[in-house]
Write an enzyme that holds these catalytic residues in place. Structure first.
Site, PDB file in Angstrom:
ATOM      1  N   ARG A  12      36.356  40.094  45.728  1.00 51.09           N
ATOM      2  CA  ARG A  12      35.300  39.752  45.080  1.00 51.09           C
ATOM      3  C   ARG A  12      34.861  38.020  45.761  1.00 51.09           C
ATOM      4  NH1 ARG A  12      36.169  39.376  38.693  1.00 51.09           N
ATOM      5  NH2 ARG A  12      37.134  37.365  38.692  1.00 51.09           N
ATOM      6  N   ASP A  61      31.212  45.922  41.207  1.00 49.98           N
ATOM      7  CA  ASP A  61      31.322  47.259  40.828  1.00 49.98           C
ATOM      8  C   ASP A  61      30.142  48.314  41.094  1.00 49.98           C
ATOM      9  OD1 ASP A  61      33.467  45.986  39.671  1.00 49.98           O
ATOM     10  OD2 ASP A  61      32.744  46.057  37.479  1.00 49.98           O
TER      11      ASP A  61
END
Ligand code: F6P
Length: 407
Positions: A297, A142
């Site tokens: 991810r 993030d």
């Protein structure tokens, strides 16, 4: 002395590289005997579930493989450490595990929530006059941790997202009919990863034509208007949208479960699908939504070498910092030069990071709230540079895993 390492929060492509960094530095330090890995973050320390990493990571090749393996080799958790006053028993269990195994340094690799654990645990240990040191190593795709220029894991995620968006752009433009393609990207409350798709402009791509972040003002009406305007200019309109854009509560209730994790964070997913239906209803053209989901991810086959190398470096430095007597600190990157790109590794009190979020700068969002400015491109580009020479077997990347009996 012995040391322990744990990994916490959402996985990334670089979190194992930080583990390798701590581990390598541990091997080089004469006074360190066993290097323990805690299963599922702090939960492993609470429940006394530790692995002797030297019996698992045995060779340089193991370390190389681990560096190219996504996710968390030791498992992870989203566990919020209670306050000492409400649940002292949890702290006593932690102290018991650390003492029994003669652990004098605990390195916690994680994000803003995990730094909360670093703060609470280091404060508790100081209070009881224990010499055990607790140090945080940042990570999150993030990129929303305060203080640090960027977080390990972000560069690889950004490289995957931009490369995938570019492939989607090629695919979406083959037909003569007009179309809209919406790419939903992770990032919770911060739009860094979605914004990073702007790097494609450095290679001459015009798309994504629209980029929406949680930090931008968003309205479904304006979105439809924006899409119509872009359709007048482009046959295939590409939209990058953050999973966390602010929709009104009634709208989000249509596609979100409402379930929350231990830190009260909602599981966000589905806004792309919601907007796909909206475009179908209101504009009636060909429309697809693509949720990049966990692939962004864990797609280490296209990780950023800069990211993987930096993640290892910051892990090494964390252990050195703890050996120097520091505790309750998180290591971070300070960008000291843009061209050529260079960072130094420094440390800050983990309380400057715990439970806090660094948002994408408002001044990098276009006045129309649907694009990001060129200043963002210079920030992002260095983070996605370089390719890791991935070891392959039978045409597939090789991953390092704990032996079956230890999973
Ligand atoms: O760790 C960050 C993150 O990957 C966010 O981008 C995302 O919203 C969230 O984690 C997903 O959480 P989980 O792994 O619990 O599904």
């Amino acid at each position: 002395m012995n040391i322990a390492i744990a990994q916490s929060g959402g996985p990334t492509c670089a979190i194992n590289s930080s583990l390798v960094g701590v581990f390598k530095q541990g091997l080089l330090t004469e006074e360190i005997d066993a290097i323990f890995g805690s299963i599922n973050g702090i939960e492993g320390i609470i429940n006394d579930e530790l692995l002797n990493l030297k019996t698992i990571i045995k060779t340089n090749e193991d370390m190389e493989l681990l560096r190219q393996t996504p996710s968390t080799m030791l498992g992870s958790c989203r566990y919020k450490l209670p306050d000492y006053e409400t649940e002292p028993a949890v702290y006593e269990k932690i102290l018991h595990t650390l003492t029994v195994h003669r652990i004098e340094i605990f390195v916690y690799i994680g994000g803003n929530d995990s730094m909360d654990t670093v703060v609470k645990l280091s404060a508790y240990l100081k209070n009881i006059n224990s010499d055990i040191k607790v140090i945080g190593v940042p990570k999150t795709i993030d990129n929303d941790l305060p203080v640090t220029d960027h977080t390990p894991g972000f560069g690889s995620a950004a490289k995957y997202v931009a490369a995938t968006a570019q492939e989607i752009i090629r695919d979406s433009s083959v037909y003569s009919i007009p179309s809209v393609t919406i790419i939903e990207i992770m990032g919770r409350h911060a739009g860094w990863l979605t914004a990073s798709t702007c790097v494609l402009r450095a290679n001459g791509e015009e798309a994504p034509h629209l980029i929406y972040l949680p930090e931008s003002d968003f309205s479904s009406e304006q979105f439809i208007e924006d899409v119509r305007k872009e359709m007048a200019k482009h046959k295939a309109v590409i939209v990058a949208i953050s999973e966390g854009i602010s929709l009104s509560e009634e709208n989000s209730a249509e596609f979100q479960s409402g379930a929350v994790d231990n830190f009260g964070h909602k599981y966000l997913s589905g806004v792309g699908k919601y907007l796909e239906r909206l475009v179908a209803d209101r504009i009636g053209c060909k429309v697809r939504s693509i949720e990049l989901n966990v692939m962004q991810r864990c797609s280490s086959h296209i990780c950023s070498k800069t990211d993987i190398d930096e993640a290892e470096r910051i892990g090494r430095r964390a252990l050195s910092a703890a050996l120097d007597g520091n505790t309750g600190q998180m290591m971070y990157f300070r960008r000291i030069s843009e061209m050529p790109y260079a960072v130094t590794i420094e440390m800050t009190d983990a309380s400057n990071v715990a439970n806090l979020e660094k948002m994408f700068p408002k001044e990098w969002i276009s006045p129309e709230q649907n694009q990001v400015t060129d200043a963002a491109i210079s920030y992002f580009l260095p983070l996605i540079q370089g390719e890791v020479n991935i070891m392959m077997k039978n045409g597939l990347p090789v991953h390092f895993q704990r032996p079956l009996q230890m999973r």
